[in-house]
Scaffold this active site. Structure first.
Site, short mmCIF file in Angstrom:
data_model
loop_
_atom_site.label_atom_id
_atom_site.label_comp_id
_atom_site.label_asym_id
_atom_site.label_seq_id
_atom_site.Cartn_x
_atom_site.Cartn_y
_atom_site.Cartn_z
N LYS A 70 0.87 -1.16 -0.03
CA LYS A 70 -0.03 0.06 0.08
C LYS A 70 0.88 1.25 0.01
O LYS A 70 1.87 1.45 0.70
CB LYS A 70 -0.96 0.04 1.15
CG LYS A 70 -1.82 1.01 1.35
CD LYS A 70 -2.86 1.31 2.33
CE LYS A 70 -3.99 2.08 2.85
NZ LYS A 70 -4.86 1.84 3.78
N SER A 117 -9.76 -0.37 7.37
CA SER A 117 -8.88 -0.13 6.02
C SER A 117 -8.25 -1.60 5.54
O SER A 117 -8.14 -1.53 4.17
CB SER A 117 -8.02 0.94 6.09
OG SER A 117 -8.91 2.10 5.92
N SER A 127 -9.72 1.79 3.18
CA SER A 127 -8.99 2.58 2.22
C SER A 127 -7.72 1.72 1.53
O SER A 127 -7.39 2.31 0.37
CB SER A 127 -7.94 3.64 3.01
OG SER A 127 -7.22 3.25 3.95
#
Ligand code: GLN
Length: 483
Positions: free
Chosen positions: A79, A178, A154
């Site tokens: 990420k 997330s 997210s």
């Protein structure tokens, strides 16, 4: 053989038998990304040089007859909120669009030391603020199950990459859901360890008392392996815990007969019928496995969303003060004087959701409002944590839906931040309490195409092994499809 559909143990047996090389694995993934990712948009940037150089090292070690490191030759997606030395680290924000990280996050350093091949950086909501990956300053990621829908967020890029077989495993971050929520919406496994279980060093801070780094995979075993590599004390993060790290892949195989599972009634209000049905069937499967399922209550659940969005915005407003146009990242052109430089930089560099959070957070911390909002929220946080501690006097694991709704259409919730925040209703509680949670696939809806449903399991602090054990038993008892 489809080199992009393998688990870590399949990768290792293939490498051991010389059926393929680490370099071939990396190349197969880059080819698939090239073909498929223009539709999914899981990745923001790729790092083929770094992955191939590491693959060659792994292949050389294999040729020398050395034993395989825990993630030797395993491609991984990271990420884009985790620092990767010499590579872009954008947090999906215009503010850091051209930022090259000067060092590696501890989690990244550990996966590479264990032999993993970093394929690239994945898309997310800007600074990890959001539940759909639509807050990315660059482009939204799409759900591989249905390209008209969001992957959750997210960490939507990491979840989508794993679901679309653009990486077997991935790293994400979880502040209020997330990792778990996008794992649920994309039909993969995602885990948040206990607060302090995994070092946050090199994770760009959003809300420091809630931020976690954690694993994604397509199987419980892969998540257990990846967690085992990244977990453990790190002197560079003073909040990382010195609690010993068990052998998760071994621990997860333990029998679950007699395990006590609590189902909190507060987590079944207002959830979509398709989710409820699948979760009920999942609960039945645990009963058949010999677990004792009992209803429990977590009475302060209703206050969790308000509490979370006060604490996380307060911390965000402080953490994001560093983006001032001076030290790093974007600086707006055409200003006169320092004050205007700050204003124009922050106005031009941050997207609307980030600005909303900074304003909310600044407000709840301001004098006169601090006691009414921030301090009150801290007290409620303690009550929520206490609910869990009391529940764990009677049960070993708590079972809930991960999300009240399956993947929604792109754009559907963008005009209504409150609706978006409510997507986190079942995940923020564990974040506030600091306990570990995992989301595993648990059937699918009757939509066309069908959408994945996720089940969340929660446990006591540092009892990740128990979560993996329950998740593994569930997976072994019929795969994730047929719940
Ligand atoms: N969706 C939640 C939020 O917007 C959680 C985000 C996260 O865990 N990083 O804050």
């Amino acid at each position: 053989m489809d080199l992009c559909a393998l688990t870590i143990s399949e990768i290792h047996s293939g490498l051991g038998r010389k059926q393929f090389s680490a370099e071939e694995l990396a190349r197969a993934h880059f080819e698939r990304i090239e073909r498929e990712d223009s539709a999914v948009r899981a990745y923001l940037s790729l790092s083929p040089e770094r992955a191939l150089a590491q693959a060659k090292k792994v292949d050389a070690a294999i040729a020398r007859g050395e034993p395989l490191a825990p993630l030797a030759g395993v491609p991984i997606a990271v990420k884009d909120v985790l620092l990767t030395r010499g590579l872009p680290t954008t947090c999906a924000s215009k503010m850091l669009a051209h930022f090259i990280a000067p060092y590696d996050a501890t989690a990244v350093e550990r996966v590479e030391a264990a032999g993993a091949l970093v394929l690239g950086k994945t898309n997310c909501d800007e600074f990890a603020m959001g539940s759909s990956t639509e807050n990315s300053a660059f482009a939204p990621t799409r759900n591989p199950s249905d390209l008209t829908r969001v992957p959750g967020g997210s960490s939507g890029g990491s979840a989508a990459a794993v679901a679309a077989r653009l990486a077997p495993i991935a790293l994400g971050s979880d502040t209020g859901g997330s990792i778990r929520q996008p794992a649920a919406l994309c039909g993969v496994v995602g885990m948040m360890g206990t607060y302090g279980r995994v070092s946050r060093y090199g994770l760009v801070a959003f809300a420091s008392s809630l931020d976690h780094v954690g694993p994604f995979g397509r199987s419980v075993g892969d998540v257990a392996r990846l967690l085992g590599v990244i977990a453990g004390r790190d002197p560079k993060d003073s909040t990382s815990a010195g609690v010993p790290v068990p052998d998760y892949p071994a621990a997860m195989e333990a029998d679950v007969r007699g395990l006590k599972i609590g189902v909190p009634k507060e987590y079944f209000n207002g959830l979509s019928a398709a989710i409820g049905d699948n979760i009920e069937r999942g609960i039945d499967r645990f009963r058949k496995l010999g677990c004792a399922v009992k209803p429990i209550s977590l009475p302060h659940t209703d206050f969790a969303i308000a509490c979370y969005y006060i604490i996380c915005t307060a911390e965000a407003s402080s953490n994001l003060a560093r983006y001032d146009g001076v030290r790093f990242g974007y600086r707006a052109p055409g200003f006169s004087g320092l004050r205007e430089m700050y204003q124009k930089t922050r106005d031009g560099g941050f997207g609307p959701e980030v600005k909303r959070r900074i304003m909310l957070g600044t407000y709840v911390l301001s004098s006169g409002y601090y006691d009414a909002y921030y301090l009150k929220a801290q007290r409620v946080r303690t009550l929520i944590a206490r609910d869990f501690l009391e529940a764990f006097d009677d049960v070993d694991v708590i079972l809930t839906p991960t999300s009240p709704i399956p993947a929604f259409k792109l754009g559907e919730r963008m005009d209504d931040p409150l609706q978006m925040y409510l997507a986190d209703i079942y995940t923020v509680t564990a974040s506030l309490a600091g306990i570990p949670g995992i989301s595993i696939p648990c059937g699918s809806t009757r939509d066309n195409p069908p959408l994945p449903v996720g089940m969340q399991l929660l446990a006591r602090h540092f009892d990740e092994a128990r979560l993996l054990q329950a998740a593994r038993a569930f997976e072994r008892a019929g795969g994730f499809e047929a719940a």
